[in-house]
Design an enzyme around this catalytic site. Structure first.
Site, PDB file in Angstrom:
ATOM      1  N   ARG A 218       0.179  -4.678  10.260  1.00  0.00           N
ATOM      2  CA  ARG A 218       1.057  -4.042  11.474  1.00  0.00           C
ATOM      3  C   ARG A 218      -0.168  -3.445  12.297  1.00  0.00           C
ATOM      4  NH1 ARG A 218       2.468   0.784   9.609  1.00  0.00           N
ATOM      5  NH2 ARG A 218       1.694   0.561   7.623  1.00  0.00           N
TER       6      ARG A 218
ATOM      7  N   HIS B 144       4.366   2.641   0.412  1.00  0.00           N
ATOM      8  CA  HIS B 144       3.651   1.655   1.348  1.00  0.00           C
ATOM      9  C   HIS B 144       4.998   0.986   2.098  1.00  0.00           C
ATOM     10  CE1 HIS B 144       1.256  -1.141   3.099  1.00  0.00           C
ATOM     11  NE2 HIS B 144       0.531  -1.001   2.734  1.00  0.00           N
TER      12      HIS B 144
END
Ligand SMILES: Cc1cc2nc3c(=O)[nH]c(=O)nc-3n(C[C@H](O)[C@H](O)[C@H](O)COP(=O)(O)OP(=O)(O)OC[C@H]3O[C@@H](n4cnc5c(N)ncnc54)[C@H](O)[C@@H]3O)c2cc1C
Length: 577
Positions: A260, A238
């Protein structure tokens, strides 16, 4: 003398897979004696509880099972076993209804009362259902309540499985050798059917997200029992693990993808937004691309004070960020960072293992009586797991395993006597550290985490993998000479840690060998010396197996049983794109 316990169904692990399996097994046949044995405390351990983002399911108008399937296959870079992927996506709607209507979960809703689906990277539809950013707590708490309510399900908490014990005649499994962590006693559980649901967990990397109770024990046991492991090179990193410094276990924990997705920026140590150098989708590129981009910045030395990069959300408005990402803002504040108004240091972090035990869509394995579900199983995700497909995987296949084990016992009612020689040798094996002079187990774990991060991590090449394999041999030799003080075995956490490190070294070797074998780059696996993805039509997957004490690795062809590369199942038929 080892204490002996008998049961019909033995479930190893109490995550989404284990608890669902137990509930389904007793629902199918209430007369069954079902036992859950788990390393942690029910409801408090494993990664299902840690699920933040949510659960992928095609329940919304405009979505379809075919669309979810295509996203899973394309996200997995055409490596998934299509039967397993189809079972996953086609059973998920039934499982989410079951979670709400029978288990008691309540997920977030739209104003019209329908389930809210949020956007997750790599998907063509907003199908991730959730409970804020604490979805896992909702799922595991409700499952736990249901399991505790059923007094017929026997629960053995803080019990660690250490070895699969075959039957005397070698035809099937007899049971599992376990350690009662509270007392240190060894206990043999003899069972008719056994479910492996210990949740994988690539915690052998310097930065990692999974819960501390996971050390790949299930896969280490499977290797020793001669079972094949698939896709072991596929470790998902990740991109945004919290980087709070070297002395805190908070380092590595995930800051979710939604940051994000909502428009967060990644900045290097010189405050430059760098993603444009790597991908036109910028910060919204897929997990593997963003992780490799951050890693390249780190390698180039353009780092934040703790050696990572920064995530910045403040340009979206601090009060909006604080409201939308409350859990994450609080967590960052606890570590001294202001996520809403300032900068937070982040680093790629090992999150999920796509690899695991080879199984069929009904969760059976090649050993009669042994079943597998959840993150211990492989093939559903191929080279990459979509965010939201992890908890779907554990609950879908956990439920199937409960049904199938119950039916299997109806036709295979005999309990098999154990191979006493193997039981005795496995007992010696797990008490080995008491025969050596006490040493520093934690130092070995630190070295393992650095070795895997540096040599078999985000970006790999032949020379690094070879160094990794050599380093693992050295570490194993040192571990076998490192002992644990034989004062009390009750709650002897150094002993447990010694076994954790051993499982991690054994499974790290499988990861490194599979990474060496795959001479191309697909999804989570990137070889700088073989950066091309290879021909999709002739895709293969790796299989690692232990025979006569040695690991071997081979390639097997991916079968395109539903759709071939270049085709799509959308609109209900395979159509050339
Ligand atoms: C921080 C984080 C966030 C995530 N967010 C998402 C998300 O938003 N959406 C999504 O789909 N997925 C997410 N995932 C992935 C998801 O959590 C897992 O894929 C899934 O929950 C695994 O379920 P499981 O039942 O296989 O294992 P787990 O839930 O991890 O349970 C494993 C169980 O096995 C036990 N165990 C371990 N070793 C032994 C042993 N030797 N003997 C006996 N028991 C043992 C453990 O104590 C535990 O009870 C996330 C993971 C993490 C770490």
């Amino acid at each position: 003398m080892i204490e002996r316990v008998q049961t019909d169904v033995l479930i190893l692990g109490s995550g989404g897979a284990g608890l669902f399996a137990a509930l389904h097994a007793v629902a199918r046949n209430p007369a069954l004696d079902v036992t859950i044995a788990t390393k942690g405390l029910i409801g408090k351990c494993g990664c299902t509880r840690m699920v933040q983002g949510g659960y992928n399911v095609s329940l919304h108008v405009g979505d379809s099972i075919e669309r979810h399937f295509m996203d899973t296959i394309e996200g997995g870079k055409w490596l998934p076993n299509q039967e397993l992927a189809w079972t996953l996506v086609s059973t998920a709607p039934e499982r989410v209804r079951e979670l709400e209507n029978e288990i008691g979960c309540f997920f977030d809703r739209n104003p019209d009362g329908s389930l809210h689906g949020k956007a997750f990277a790599g998907q063509t539809f907003d199908r991730t259902v959730h409970k804020g950013d604490l979805t896992g707590i909702e799922i595991i708490n409700r499952l736990m309540e249901q399991v505790w309510k059923r007094t017929a399900i026997r629960k053995h908490e803080e019990h660690r499985a250490v070895a699969l014990i075959p039957a005397k005649d070698g035809s099937a499994l007899s049971g599992v050798l376990m350690i009662d962590i509270r007392t240190g006693a060894l206990r043999f559980f003899q069972a008719r059917a056994i479910l492996m649901a210990t949740g994988g967990g690539p915690t052998m990397y310097r930065y990692h997200t999974p819960s501390g109770d996971k050390s790949m024990d299930g896969l280490a046991m499977a290797l020793r029992a001669g079972l094949p492991l698939r896709d072991m090179e596929m470790v998902q990193f990740h991109p945004t693990g919290l980087l709070a410094g070297p002395d805190t276990r908070m380092t590595g924990t995930v800051l979710e993808e939604g940051l994000r997705g909502a428009g967060g920026h990644l900045l290097d140590g010189e405050m430059r937004r760098f993603m444009a150098d790597y991908d036109e989708k910028l910060e919204r590129a897929t997990r593997d691309v963003v992780s490799r981009s951050i890693y390249a910045e780190m390698k180039a030395g353009r780092t934040s004070p703790n050696g990572g990069v920064y995530i910045q959300m403040s340009h979206l408005g601090p009060s909006k960020v604080a409201k939308q990402f409350k859990g994450m803002v609080d967590r960052c504040r606890d570590c001294g960072f202001d996520l809403a108004g300032g900068l937070v240091e982040v680093v790629p972090t090992a999150h999920y293992l796509m690899g695991g035990m080879v199984c069929r869509a009904d969760t059976s394995t090649e050993v009669p009586g042994l079943f597998v579900a959840g993150e211990d199983a492989s093939g559903m995700h191929g080279a990459n797991r979509l965010g939201g497909n992890g908890v779907a995987n554990s609950t879908v296949f956990g439920g199937i395993a409960g049904d199938v084990m119950s039916d299997w016992i109806a036709e295979n009612s005999q309990r098999r006597e154990p191979d006493e020689e193997i039981l005795a040798s496995e007992t010696v094996r797990c008490t080995h550290p008491f025969t050596r002079k006490p040493g520093d187990v934690n130092r070995l774990r630190e070295r393992l985490m650095d070795l895997m991060w540096d040599q078999v991590g985000v970006v790999r090449d032949a020379a690094g993998i070879a160094r990794g394999l050599a380093g693992l041999n050295d570490l194993e030799a040192e571990l076998l000479e490192t002992g644990v003080a034989d004062g009390s075995r009750a709650f002897n956490l150094t002993w447990q840690d010694w076994m954790n490190v051993r499982s991690l070294i054994e499974t790290s070797r499988a990861i490194a060998l599979a990474a060496q074998q795959r001479e191309n780059s697909r999804g989570a696996h990137f070889r700088s010396d073989f950066p091309e993805s290879g021909d999709l039509e002739s895709s293969t997957f790796t299989v690692v197996r232990q025979t006569a004490g040695r690991l071997t690795v081979s390639d097997e062809p991916v079968l395109f049983t539903h759709v071939r590369p270049g085709e799509s199942l959308l609109d209900g038929k395979a159509a050339a794109e």
